[in-house]
Design an enzyme around this catalytic site. Structure first.
Site, PDB file in Angstrom:
ATOM      1  N   SER A 148      -4.844 -11.761 -32.730  1.00 48.43           N
ATOM      2  CA  SER A 148      -5.827 -10.927 -32.033  1.00 48.43           C
ATOM      3  C   SER A 148      -6.664 -11.839 -31.144  1.00 48.43           C
ATOM      4  CB  SER A 148      -6.739 -10.265 -33.075  1.00 48.43           C
ATOM      5  OG  SER A 148      -7.935  -9.793 -32.493  1.00 48.43           O
TER       6      SER A 148
ATOM      7  N   TYR B 207     -12.071 -10.153 -40.704  1.00 50.07           N
ATOM      8  CA  TYR B 207     -10.996 -10.039 -39.706  1.00 50.07           C
ATOM      9  C   TYR B 207     -10.923 -11.297 -38.849  1.00 50.07           C
ATOM     10  CZ  TYR B 207      -8.134  -7.630 -36.127  1.00 50.07           C
ATOM     11  OH  TYR B 207      -7.141  -7.246 -35.249  1.00 50.07           O
TER      12      TYR B 207
HETATM   13  P1  NAD Z   1      -2.386   0.476 -37.181  1.00 50.42           P
HETATM   14  O1  NAD Z   1      -3.490   0.871 -38.103  1.00 50.42           O
HETATM   15  O2  NAD Z   1      -1.889   1.472 -36.181  1.00 50.42           O
HETATM   16  O3  NAD Z   1      -1.139  -0.064 -38.001  1.00 50.42           O
HETATM   17  C1  NAD Z   1      -1.291  -0.909 -39.099  1.00 50.42           C
HETATM   18  C2  NAD Z   1      -0.005  -0.914 -39.902  1.00 50.42           C
HETATM   19  O4  NAD Z   1      -0.204  -1.742 -41.066  1.00 50.42           O
HETATM   20  C3  NAD Z   1       0.380   0.476 -40.424  1.00 50.42           C
HETATM   21  O5  NAD Z   1       1.787   0.616 -40.404  1.00 50.42           O
HETATM   22  C4  NAD Z   1      -0.126   0.451 -41.874  1.00 50.42           C
HETATM   23  O6  NAD Z   1       0.549   1.345 -42.727  1.00 50.42           O
HETATM   24  C5  NAD Z   1       0.172  -1.002 -42.224  1.00 50.42           C
HETATM   25  N1  NAD Z   1      -0.559  -1.459 -43.399  1.00 50.42           N
HETATM   26  C6  NAD Z   1      -1.882  -1.387 -43.665  1.00 50.42           C
HETATM   27  N2  NAD Z   1      -2.143  -1.875 -44.895  1.00 50.42           N
HETATM   28  C7  NAD Z   1      -0.936  -2.279 -45.410  1.00 50.42           C
HETATM   29  C8  NAD Z   1      -0.535  -2.875 -46.634  1.00 50.42           C
HETATM   30  N3  NAD Z   1      -1.419  -3.156 -47.601  1.00 50.42           N
HETATM   31  N4  NAD Z   1       0.766  -3.137 -46.816  1.00 50.42           N
HETATM   32  C9  NAD Z   1       1.694  -2.840 -45.854  1.00 50.42           C
HETATM   33  N5  NAD Z   1       1.358  -2.288 -44.678  1.00 50.42           N
HETATM   34  C10 NAD Z   1       0.066  -2.010 -44.460  1.00 50.42           C
HETATM   35  O7  NAD Z   1      -2.910  -0.845 -36.445  1.00 50.42           O
HETATM   36  P2  NAD Z   1      -2.459  -1.618 -35.125  1.00 50.42           P
HETATM   37  O8  NAD Z   1      -3.571  -1.530 -34.154  1.00 50.42           O
HETATM   38  O9  NAD Z   1      -1.097  -1.228 -34.708  1.00 50.42           O
HETATM   39  O10 NAD Z   1      -2.495  -3.115 -35.673  1.00 50.42           O
HETATM   40  C11 NAD Z   1      -1.329  -3.880 -35.907  1.00 50.42           C
HETATM   41  C12 NAD Z   1      -1.700  -5.354 -35.867  1.00 50.42           C
HETATM   42  O11 NAD Z   1      -2.201  -5.675 -34.566  1.00 50.42           O
HETATM   43  C13 NAD Z   1      -2.796  -5.747 -36.861  1.00 50.42           C
HETATM   44  O12 NAD Z   1      -2.513  -6.995 -37.432  1.00 50.42           O
HETATM   45  C14 NAD Z   1      -4.028  -5.836 -35.981  1.00 50.42           C
HETATM   46  O13 NAD Z   1      -4.992  -6.718 -36.505  1.00 50.42           O
HETATM   47  C15 NAD Z   1      -3.424  -6.355 -34.691  1.00 50.42           C
HETATM   48  N6  NAD Z   1      -4.256  -6.097 -33.502  1.00 50.42           N
HETATM   49  C16 NAD Z   1      -4.576  -4.841 -33.147  1.00 50.42           C
HETATM   50  C17 NAD Z   1      -5.378  -4.653 -32.033  1.00 50.42           C
HETATM   51  C18 NAD Z   1      -5.775  -3.292 -31.562  1.00 50.42           C
HETATM   52  O14 NAD Z   1      -6.644  -3.221 -30.680  1.00 50.42           O
HETATM   53  N7  NAD Z   1      -5.217  -2.218 -32.073  1.00 50.42           N
HETATM   54  C19 NAD Z   1      -5.838  -5.744 -31.304  1.00 50.42           C
HETATM   55  C20 NAD Z   1      -5.482  -7.016 -31.713  1.00 50.42           C
HETATM   56  C21 NAD Z   1      -4.685  -7.188 -32.828  1.00 50.42           C
END
Ligand code: NAD
Length: 262
Positions: A144, A157
């Protein structure tokens, strides 16, 4: 067009958002893919069978909880048994909690560190021997912009994502001569359920409206004033999996609209 025919991939947290987009991209490029994550079982089964039909590759699902090392170990064994190997590992599962540190719940700290950081340690250590043996592997850790800079109220985080980049660099050096590359991708804000859920909490913590959070907190950080799109992250992931990227290892690729250039 990148061709991943004959390769097998595991994407943690791929029932939603960025993980689901990456899993779809990998399958469409020819890879077998094991999905993982939470959600309604019927919905996940629909995702799985649709992706299997549209891609023509073997798509499987593991419900392993990324907080639990024994479930992670079983998930990797199941993928290796099903496909023969895990060639591409995408550590993507992640959660968020927004709160001032004095009120930050201890159990949320533990969960965030376990899912966003420690799960990548466990998946990597179980996959790496197979990758080294075959002389080809790709590990991509979805970090991130918060792996490079901090924002208030996101102590767990930010700590986990900084740690994930440290892990990325270390493992990259450990397998630099084995045909295995290890990189991080660091997106800025992407409108997925993870971000949508934190908008009300950020509004509460800062005492402002939800619209103001989007405009003055989220996009304020991104000079392009555009949310990052999941497809942009997928395309970079596919590039890092290609042979053209065989000499790219240990990097942290920012896709953040200029956020961390400031
Ligand atoms: P999201 O909430 O849409 O998806 C998260 C996924 O992780 C889901 O499939 C959920 O079921 C799974 N998950 C959560 N807890 C879990 C567990 N204990 N065991 C197994 N799976 C689990 O989120 P996203 O935005 O797609 O985020 C995905 C990654 O990208 C994360 O690591 C997040 O930190 C990173 N990220 C997101 C953003 C953003 O703006 N959305 C920005 C930077 C980084």
């Amino acid at each position: 067009m990148i061709n991943l025919e004959g390769k097998s991939a595991l994407v943690t947290g791929s029932t939603s958002g960025i993980g689901l987009a990456i899993a779809t991209g990998l399958a469409d490029a020819g890879a077998n893919v094991m999905l993982n994550g939470f959600g309604k079982l019927e919905t996940i089964e629909m995702l799985r069978s649709n992706l299997e039909k549209t891609s023509g590759h073997k798509i499987r699902y593991s419900p392993a909880d990324m907080r639990k090392p024994s479930e992670i170990k079983n998930m990797i064994s199941a993928a290796q048994k099903e496909y023969g190997s895990v060639d591409i590992l995408i550590n993507n599962a992640g959660i968020q909690h927004v709160s001032p540190i004095e009120d930050f719940p201890t159990e949320k700290w533990d969960d965030i560190l376990a899912i966003n950081l420690s799960s990548a340690f466990h998946t990597t250590r179980h996959c790496i021997a197979g990758m080294k043996k075959s002389g080809w592997g790709r590990i991509i850790n979805i970090a991130s912009a918060h792996s490079l800079v901090a924002s208030p109220y996101k102590s767990a985080y930010v700590a986990a994502k900084h740690g994930l980049v440290g892990l990325t660099k270390t493992v990259a050096l450990e397998c630099a001569q084995d045909g295995v590359t290890v990189n991080a991708i660091s997106p800025g804000y992407v409108l997925t359920p993870l971000v949508e859920k934190q908008i009300p909490d950020t509004a509460k913590a800062r005492g402002i409206s939800e619209e103001a959070v989007k405009r003055d907190v989220l996009l304020a950080a991104q000079p392009t004033k555009k949310f990052v799109k999941v497809d942009q992250i997928t395309q970079s992931t596919l590039f890092l999996c290609s042979d053209a990227a065989e000499n790219i290892t240990g990097i942290n690729l920012s896709i953040d609209g200029g956020w961390t250039a400031q």
